[in-house]
Design a protein around this motif. Structure first.
Motif, PDB file in Angstrom:
ATOM      1  N   SER A 116       0.831  -1.201   0.000  1.00 30.87           N
ATOM      2  CA  SER A 116       0.000   0.000   0.000  1.00 30.87           C
ATOM      3  C   SER A 116       0.868   1.253   0.000  1.00 30.87           C
ATOM      4  CB  SER A 116      -0.905   0.001   1.240  1.00 30.87           C
ATOM      5  OG  SER A 116      -1.513   1.252   1.435  1.00 30.87           O
ATOM      6  N   ASP A 250      -8.027 -10.216   8.109  1.00 30.05           N
ATOM      7  CA  ASP A 250      -8.625  -8.890   8.063  1.00 30.05           C
ATOM      8  C   ASP A 250      -9.909  -8.921   7.230  1.00 30.05           C
ATOM      9  OD1 ASP A 250      -9.102  -6.163   6.836  1.00 30.05           O
ATOM     10  OD2 ASP A 250      -7.464  -5.657   8.185  1.00 30.05           O
ATOM     11  N   GLU A 251     -11.011  -8.501   7.829  1.00 27.78           N
ATOM     12  CA  GLU A 251     -12.305  -8.566   7.155  1.00 27.78           C
ATOM     13  C   GLU A 251     -12.411  -7.570   6.006  1.00 27.78           C
ATOM     14  OE1 GLU A 251     -15.437  -8.160   9.985  1.00 27.78           O
ATOM     15  OE2 GLU A 251     -15.046 -10.111  10.935  1.00 27.78           O
ATOM     16  N   GLU A 252     -11.660  -6.485   6.082  1.00 34.43           N
ATOM     17  CA  GLU A 252     -11.778  -5.450   5.052  1.00 34.43           C
ATOM     18  C   GLU A 252     -11.193  -5.894   3.717  1.00 34.43           C
ATOM     19  OE1 GLU A 252     -10.451  -1.577   6.096  1.00 34.43           O
ATOM     20  OE2 GLU A 252     -11.611  -1.505   7.961  1.00 34.43           O
ATOM     21  N   ASP A 253     -10.002  -6.517   3.746  1.00 37.99           N
ATOM     22  CA  ASP A 253      -9.397  -6.905   2.466  1.00 37.99           C
ATOM     23  C   ASP A 253      -9.520  -8.396   2.176  1.00 37.99           C
ATOM     24  OD1 ASP A 253      -7.169  -8.317   3.687  1.00 37.99           O
ATOM     25  OD2 ASP A 253      -6.126  -6.423   3.931  1.00 37.99           O
ATOM     26  N   GLY A 254      -9.861  -9.199   3.183  1.00 38.42           N
ATOM     27  CA  GLY A 254     -10.053 -10.632   2.964  1.00 38.42           C
ATOM     28  C   GLY A 254      -8.778 -11.422   2.746  1.00 38.42           C
ATOM     29  N   THR A 256      -5.222 -10.256   4.457  1.00 37.67           N
ATOM     30  CA  THR A 256      -4.163 -10.044   5.435  1.00 37.67           C
ATOM     31  C   THR A 256      -4.374 -10.894   6.678  1.00 37.67           C
ATOM     32  OG1 THR A 256      -3.944  -7.765   4.650  1.00 37.67           O
ATOM     33  CG2 THR A 256      -2.925  -8.305   6.762  1.00 37.67           C
TER      34      THR A 256
END
Length: 284
Positions: A116, A250-254, A256
């Motif tokens: 990122s 990590d739920e946001e990116d699926g 990490t």
């Protein structure tokens, strides 16, 4: 003893080789053995070896430039540009939706960290850079740890012990030993040093596909798991945590993977081919 499924099948009319006889002996004893398809030909091994050379060169390039103040997106660009300019393809890019060419996993991130522009490396960070290269259809996979500047003695020890775990796993993997022998040796060393081994992720077969059999667990019991036969190509990549072995995604990116207690994690990885004399390292 309960019999496992029959994996090693010799075509009718084909004379048994010494390798066939040895593998069939273990299969008849009820052990899990590979399929003949998992035994790479000399031509395939040479192709994987060439891919491994490029994969190593990519990681060497990262090692030259990684520094405090660099974004992980810069690492991604270096990996993409170097790989493509040398005729390769970064295997992670668009693999099952993964958006980048490399995994960059910082501190408490165990693996599959997404590069990122916003993630800037700082003094004291520990970073795993995981590169997988496709060259002429063959795959090679390796990762290294990097310490940014000066870090804590605890993080230094974690990085060192994780590398020792890989080396111990290499020594445990002998022809006609078992995957469980690798995991058993790794887990013992990690625990002796006060660390834990991630159980939800593992090494894997590779070479003609990104992920093949067997699953190479980094914990376990001796004499269990698949028989290791000359010609098999696979990774060993122990993920060693400072605290609990438990992780979450990590739920946001699926993608990490993070330690449950958010304490640091370290990992080293090589791709190997099993030979009659032990493992040959195909990536560094």
């Amino acid at each position: 003893m309960r019999r496992n499924k029959v994996n090693w099948v010799v075509p009718k009319g084909v004379e048994l080789t010494e390798l066939d006889k040895k593998v069939l002996y273990y299969q008849n004893k009820g052990h899990e053995v590979p399929t003949r398809k998992l035994i790479k030909t000399p031509e395939q091994i040479e192709g994987i070896r060439r891919s491994g050379m490029l994969n190593t060169a990519v990681l060497d390039k990262v090692a030259e430039v990684i520094r405090e103040g660099m974004s992980t997106a810069e690492i991604d660009k270096i990996v993409y540009d170097y790989t493509v300019s040398h005729g390769g393809i970064p295997a992670p890019l668009n693999y099952e939706g993964f958006p980048k060419s490399v995994c960059t996993s910082v501190n408490e991130v165990v693996c599959h960290g997404i590069p990122s522009e916003e993630e800037i490396l700082e003094e004291g960070d520990i970073v795993n850079v995981d590169v997988t290269t496709i060259l002429n259809g063959y795959y090679a996979d390796a990762s290294r740890m990097f310490i940014i500047g000066k870090t804590t003695p605890e993080k230094e020890k974690l990085v060192r012990v994780a590398k020792e775990c890989l080396e111990i796993g290499i020594n445990a993997a002998q022809p006609f030993s078992f995957v469980g022998d690798i995991g058993n040796a790794i887990e013992k060393h990690a625990k002796k040093n006060g660390f834990s081994v991630v159980r939800d992720l593992c090494g894997h077969g590779t070479g003609v596909e990104f992920h093949e059999e067997p699953d190479v667990l980094h914990y376990g019991r001796k004499g269990t798991g698949m028989l290791l036969v000359p010609g098999m190509v696979f990774t060993i990549e122990p993920m060693i945590n400072m605290g609990t072995w438990e992780v979450f995604i990590d739920e946001e990116d699926g993608w990490t993977v993070v330690t449950e207690d958010e304490l640091p994690s370290a990992q080293w990885e090589h791709t190997f081919v099993m030979t009659d004399n032990g493992l040959e390292i195909l990536t560094y």
